[in-house]
Scaffold this motif. Structure first.
Motif: not given
Lengths: 183, 183
Positions: A17, A21, A62-63, A80-81, A84-85, A88
């Motif tokens: 992740l 990012w 998450l992605v 990244l969604t 997900g961010t 992370f």
DNA sequence: ACAGCCATGTAATCGGTTACATGATTGG
DNA sequence: CCAATCATGTAACCGATTACATGGCTGT
């Protein structure tokens, strides 16, 4: 240890992740390549780890995977969604899981427990050999001094410090065993 | 990675053989207990790891099982064979496998790569929290100062040195990011 | 054109964790 | 005597590694 829904991410998942990012949408291959050249990851970054991992992350939302035909070939580029961010950042901490702060396993430290299994002369050779290897490793790490961004270099500084601490520690062990022996 | 016949032992296998070398014939339970109280092993020492592991080692003739009825209950006490001793010494090294000398994975170091993902004020808090946790960990480690034999204490000295090195490194990171920010 | 590498996966295996089962021992 | 804990395992699951399969791309 299941990781469905709100579970804490594993180290490798966090790294992946983090890559997304840092570098934006990427294919599994791109993630692998960066892990492979990284000076301090203990993962083999094998395909059999990364591809299924990204598929899991997609299932957990998450992605997201986008069809990213490179030339004529189909591939998936993952991004990244927002979720997900968020996950992370949660993985980054604080709070820190206990094994984030607890000392990393050091195979040399494990072995020192058992140095009594060899005669004193062999122990001396042993410690010399280990220190030699550590210094060689220090040189390898130094090759990365000018790569990456400021954070990568600060991270590398940590690896260098740890390696120097290990060398100093083994020197201490040499001294202590020398005194022990001469008693 | 198969470990049949002449293969190199894993870290956990080496530790278990080391226990048998250090403490003589032991049951799986005794091995587990020592791993559980050890200040610096990253294994959970779960039954599901230790019992099958000793069975594997027995198949490979590195240990022998003796019926050791404790009270009314049957159990197996395992002892090192000459072959097991030889393999244990080979595991100790030298030569060292590359991941014995290469730097241990440090979750905090991994995370520093991604510190750019948070705003400066949050980074400051982050590093303070991490340093705080490390100092707490240092205190926990110190509790073991007077336990074990000379080698155990030298090993502990390594853990203390590494932890102090991590603290000093995070202080360096604080300083570097402060300068970066004020530019 | 074709040999070799690049890129994208899948399959088998393996070791460790979690959770469970079970009987012996011990404390109140 | 009964509950809690000790001690000895087993079973299901899970993630990582190794090895393999496949098809596009590239240099000669």
């Amino acid at each position: 240890m299941t990781r469905g829904r709100g579970r804490q991410l594993s180290e490798l998942e966090g790294c992946v992740l983090g890559h997304l990012w840092k570098h934006g949408p990427s294919t599994a291959y791109a993630v692998r390549q960066e892990l492979l050249v990284s000076p301090s990851s203990h993962w083999s970054a094998s395909a059999g780890a990364i591809y299924p991992l990204l598929q899991r992350l997609e299932l957990q939302r998450l992605v997201t995977a986008r069809e990213a035909t490179r030339g004529d070939r189909d591939a998936s580029a993952y991004a990244l969604t927002p979720l997900g961010t968020q996950q992370f950042l949660r993985w980054l901490g604080p709070p820190f899981e206990s094994d984030v702060v607890s000392i990393a396993v050091d195979p040399l430290r494990t072995r020192v427990h058992f140095l009594g299994a060899m005669p004193p002369r062999r122990r001396t050779k042993y410690l010399q050999a280990a220190i030699h290897e550590l210094k060689r490793h220090l040189g390898e790490l130094s090759a990365f001094r000018r790569t990456g961004d400021a954070f990568d270099r600060l991270s590398l500084a940590g690896a260098l410090r740890l390696t120097r601490a290990r060398i100093a520690w083994l020197a201490q062990v040499q001294g202590a065993l020398g005194r022990l022996e001469s008693k």
